[in-house]
Design a protein around this motif. Sequence first.
Motif, PDB file in Angstrom:
ATOM      1  N   THR A 176       0.794  -1.138   0.412  1.00 44.69           N
ATOM      2  CA  THR A 176       0.034   0.332   0.344  1.00 44.69           C
ATOM      3  C   THR A 176       0.521   1.341  -0.495  1.00 44.69           C
ATOM      4  O   THR A 176       1.865   1.468   0.946  1.00 44.69           O
ATOM      5  CB  THR A 176      -1.185   0.204   1.413  1.00 44.69           C
ATOM      6  OG1 THR A 176      -1.996  -1.464   1.205  1.00 44.69           O
ATOM      7  CG2 THR A 176      -1.684   1.006   1.156  1.00 44.69           C
TER       8      THR A 176
ATOM      9  N   HIS B 237       0.228   5.539  -0.306  1.00 43.43           N
ATOM     10  CA  HIS B 237      -0.165   6.881   0.212  1.00 43.43           C
ATOM     11  C   HIS B 237       0.626   8.444  -0.823  1.00 43.43           C
ATOM     12  O   HIS B 237       1.654   8.365  -1.081  1.00 43.43           O
ATOM     13  CB  HIS B 237       0.069   7.062   1.051  1.00 43.43           C
ATOM     14  CG  HIS B 237      -0.799   8.752   1.876  1.00 43.43           C
ATOM     15  ND1 HIS B 237      -1.866   8.386   1.439  1.00 43.43           N
ATOM     16  CD2 HIS B 237      -0.151  10.014   1.683  1.00 43.43           C
ATOM     17  CE1 HIS B 237      -2.792  10.107   1.780  1.00 43.43           C
ATOM     18  NE2 HIS B 237      -1.822  11.206   1.891  1.00 43.43           N
TER      19      HIS B 237
ATOM     20  N   ASP C 103      -4.399   6.411  -0.730  1.00 45.69           N
ATOM     21  CA  ASP C 103      -3.948   5.016  -0.303  1.00 45.69           C
ATOM     22  C   ASP C 103      -4.327   4.042  -2.060  1.00 45.69           C
ATOM     23  O   ASP C 103      -5.345   4.499  -2.279  1.00 45.69           O
ATOM     24  CB  ASP C 103      -4.887   4.216   0.501  1.00 45.69           C
ATOM     25  CG  ASP C 103      -4.281   4.624   1.634  1.00 45.69           C
ATOM     26  OD1 ASP C 103      -3.927   5.953   2.093  1.00 45.69           O
ATOM     27  OD2 ASP C 103      -5.059   4.677   2.554  1.00 45.69           O
TER      28      ASP C 103
END
Length: 207
Positions: free
Chosen positions: A14, A16, A22
């Motif tokens: 993941t 940002h 995200d």
Amino acid sequence: MSLKYLFVPETIKTFHSDYNGDLKLIKFLGELRLDSAGLTQSGSVMVWIWSQGINHLLPKDYQPESILLLGLGGGSALFWLRKHYPQTALTAIEIDPVMIGIAREYFKVDKIKALEIINTDAVKFIKETKEKYSLILMDCYQGFKTPPGFEDIKVLQKMKQVGETVLLTRLYWDQPKIATDEFVAKISPYFQIKSVYTASNLVINLV
């Protein structure tokens, strides 16, 4: 390995992003894809959308000298474009440096020959560029919405000045379908509209 893992999406990593929130790198059925707010940004889905748009809306013998892709995503569509148009110069515009980094590291877009990636705002690029392109493909999203600049008639008209042929992709299911129908109605007095439905998106040819 159990077969069930082949059919269950696995989040690999993941990220940002200040532009896209995200971002999830997902492995599913042996393929990597990139999701932003639940919307697929790369993978076979994107290849399918553009291949269907190009195959149905452009002449069979169409061979562009240059293609401008607005919205890089993971870059999967660029591999199809390079295979389909081996001699065509490719330029991709992407505002999000995190997205560019993912496309380079995980989707290996730097292996694509004659590709230039420019890190800038796509609307700003269209407004300011003096370059001309054979084909423009617009695939920009902020979440599930198209950036407001690409709903501006003057920006769309400038795109037609910059690009000999312009294809736009818009989401076409549930609530986004309503917004796309309203968009088509809004621009219809200014352009001839040809389109093809690809199960999740409407690809629009501005003529």
